[in-house]
Design an enzyme around this catalytic site. Structure first.
Site, PDB file in Angstrom:
ATOM      1  N   GLU A 231       0.888  -1.172   0.000  1.00 63.59           N
ATOM      2  CA  GLU A 231       0.000   0.000   0.000  1.00 63.59           C
ATOM      3  C   GLU A 231       0.918   1.211   0.000  1.00 63.59           C
ATOM      4  OE1 GLU A 231      -3.377   0.116   0.033  1.00 63.59           O
ATOM      5  OE2 GLU A 231      -3.691  -2.041   0.027  1.00 63.59           O
TER       6      GLU A 231
ATOM      7  N   CYS B 177      -2.069   9.501   2.616  1.00 69.16           N
ATOM      8  CA  CYS B 177      -1.657   8.899   1.342  1.00 69.16           C
ATOM      9  C   CYS B 177      -2.620   9.230   0.208  1.00 69.16           C
ATOM     10  CB  CYS B 177      -1.526   7.392   1.495  1.00 69.16           C
ATOM     11  SG  CYS B 177      -3.033   6.629   2.108  1.00 69.16           S
TER      12      CYS B 177
END
Ligand code: NAD
Length: 476
Positions: free
Chosen positions: A228, A262
């Site tokens: 991720e 993010c």
């Protein structure tokens, strides 16, 4: 006027878990996993309930730790970390018995008589490595998936948020037996020692650069990985967007956690005719959210450390500051900032920003905007603001990105029925809700074949069976 409070001193650096300790833990987990204890769904549910209770009882400590680490506002810590993880746990506890059952799928006539199933089997020992920016959510959500699927796990929270990592470590190590789940602490040395071991699954959240290191280490043992990662996620604003609403939704997604998210919109790509009006609406939204002096707002976090503060401050020279631009090195404060007159060659447009600075680029036609996005590495998220269904469909069809929203930012993470992950340089694999369970399970395909008849068609000698079998295949 309130004077901004100095930052609390950072918590002491995290201790490095010793290599022998890591190896010993792994050995104990191997033995425990082999005992088969984690295969019982009722055992997994019981352990997940323990985790839920532990999170509730550590809530105050977690709120304080994240405030100490980067003055994260309690509202954001609750909604994006504690509440978020509790929601995931409740969803899993409600559905696990269904997800864990073998799933029957349609049979192929070629196998007659038979029935076919997918059995979900845990991989074994999972390694979960987390980043600092959502320090709780990004280690516990993968952990929930790993445990729901019946794995043992070793968790390594980030060393950059030492106060929070200490609470997470305590929470995990006082809730679970170490042969089942353990948290270890440390920075690069401990992580590299972990990566040198053979795990059965590695789940990594962090930068693309470290993602490459993790994937290389996993390749040594052919261990499956989920990565991720990050990237530059655009917010594209078309000429027909509702600009007031768009500005609020972009400012919310960008400046939450001081831009250290993010999936935060990294930069703005706005149709040139509406740029000035959008910037004016952004100025209004920022003022409504954080007041005249954002440094005095209790609702705005600080930059995690000096290195990142200096990196972000240097971006302010890359263009013309249209909104914000104030900094305070003593408190690692950078105000919500909008940066105009920026080009793709500026450093701010070459790296993931990961802070409260929003550069603005413009486009003329939507084709050109999509082309600009597709020319770079594939982003983790993309946000498109427009009332036109045709334009929305064009973006969804032509632009490459991990996931995103139409007329909003970040909210695709909120729905656990949507798998969350990146593509290309922004990641490999996706999780949340049932996707996490599936990710941490080896999906074993099994045919149960009937024994009451044994049609000889497939066996040699084949003789003149070819013509018949060809007709049969075409008929199927
Ligand atoms: P990072 O990659 O620096 O660190 C992540 C983890 O890797 C930490 O636990 C750290 O100890 C370890 N690590 C660091 N350097 C290492 C090395 N050389 N060898 C082995 N391990 C190492 O990331 P970060 O600064 O903590 O987090 C920010 C990054 O994470 C951003 O790029 C952001 O986009 C990304 N991120 C992605 C997601 C997502 O869900 N896709 C979520 C949050 C953050």
């Amino acid at each position: 006027m309130n004077t901004p409070k100095p930052l609390q001193p950072q918590a002491p650096a995290v201790p490095e878990t010793r290599p022998e300790e890591i190896e010993h833990l792994l050995q104990r987990q191997r033995t425990y996993f082999a005992s088969g204890r984690t295969l019982e769904v009722s055992y997994r549910e019981e352990q997940l309930r323990l985790l839920l209770n532990a999170i509730k009882s550590h809530e105050q400590e977690l709120l304080e730790a994240m405030h100490t680490d980067f003055r994260k506002p309690a509202f954001e810590t609750y909604t994006t970390e504690i509440g978020f993880v509790e929601q995931e746990l409740r969803l899993v506890l409600k559905n696990l018995h269904k997800w864990a059952r073998p799933r029957r799928v349609r049979e192929s006539l070629l196998n007659f008589p038979a029935s076919s199933y997918i059995y979900s089997q845990p991989f074994g020992i999972a390694l979960i490595i987390g980043p600092w920016n959502y320090p709780l959510q990004l280690v516990l959500n993968p952990l929930i998936g790993a445990l729901a699927a019946g794995n043992c796990a070793i968790v390594k929270p980030s060393e950059l948020t030492p106060a929070t990592s200490a609470v997470i470590t305590k929470l995990i190590n006082t809730t679970f037996e170490p042969e089942y789940v353990a948290a270890v602490q440390g920075g690069v040395p401990a992580t590299q020692h972990l990566l040198a071991q053979r795990f059965d699954y590695i789940f990594f959240t962090g930068s693309t650069q470290v993602g490459r290191i993790v994937m290389k280490a996993a390749a040594e043992h052919l261990t499956p990985v989920t990565l991720e990662l990050g990237g530059k996620s655009p917010a594209i604003v078309a000429e027909d967007a509702d600009l007031g609403l768009t500005a609020r939704r972009i400012a919310w997604g960008k400046f939450m956690n001081a831009g250290q998210t993010c999936v935060a919109p990294d930069y703005l790509l706005v149709q040139e005719q509406v740029k000035d009006e959008l910037l004016e609406q952004l100025r209004i939204a920022i003022q409504q959210f954080y007041g005249e002096v954002p440094e005095n707002s209790p609702d705005f976090a600080r930059i995690v450390n000096e290195r990142h503060f200096n990196r972000l401050r240097s971006y302010l020279q890359d263009g013309l500051v249209r909104i914000g631009g104030q900094v305070n090195a003593d408190t690692r404060f950078i105000s919500p900032t909008v940066l105009d007159q920026v080009t793709w060659t500026h450093p701010v447009m070459q790296e993931e920003i990961f802070g409260p600075i929003l550069p603005v680029l413009t486009y003329d036609t939507l084709d050109e905007a999509i082309e600009q996005v597709n020319a770079g590495p594939r982003p983790l998220a993309l946000y498109f603001f427009s009332g036109s269904r045709a334009q929305q469909d064009q973006v969804l069809e032509q632009a490459h990105f991990g996931g995103g929203c139409i007329n909003d930012t970040i909210s695709h993470l909120i729905n656990p029925n949507l798998p969350f992950g990146g593509v290309g340089e922004s990641g490999v694999g996706s999780y949340h809700g049932q996707s996490s369970f599936d990710l941490f399970s080896n999906q074993k395909s099994v045919v149960r074949r009937g024994t009451w008849v044994d049609i000889p068609l497939r066996y040699p000698p084949y003789g003149n069976k070819l013509e018949f079998i060809r007709k049969f295949f075409r008929w199927l």
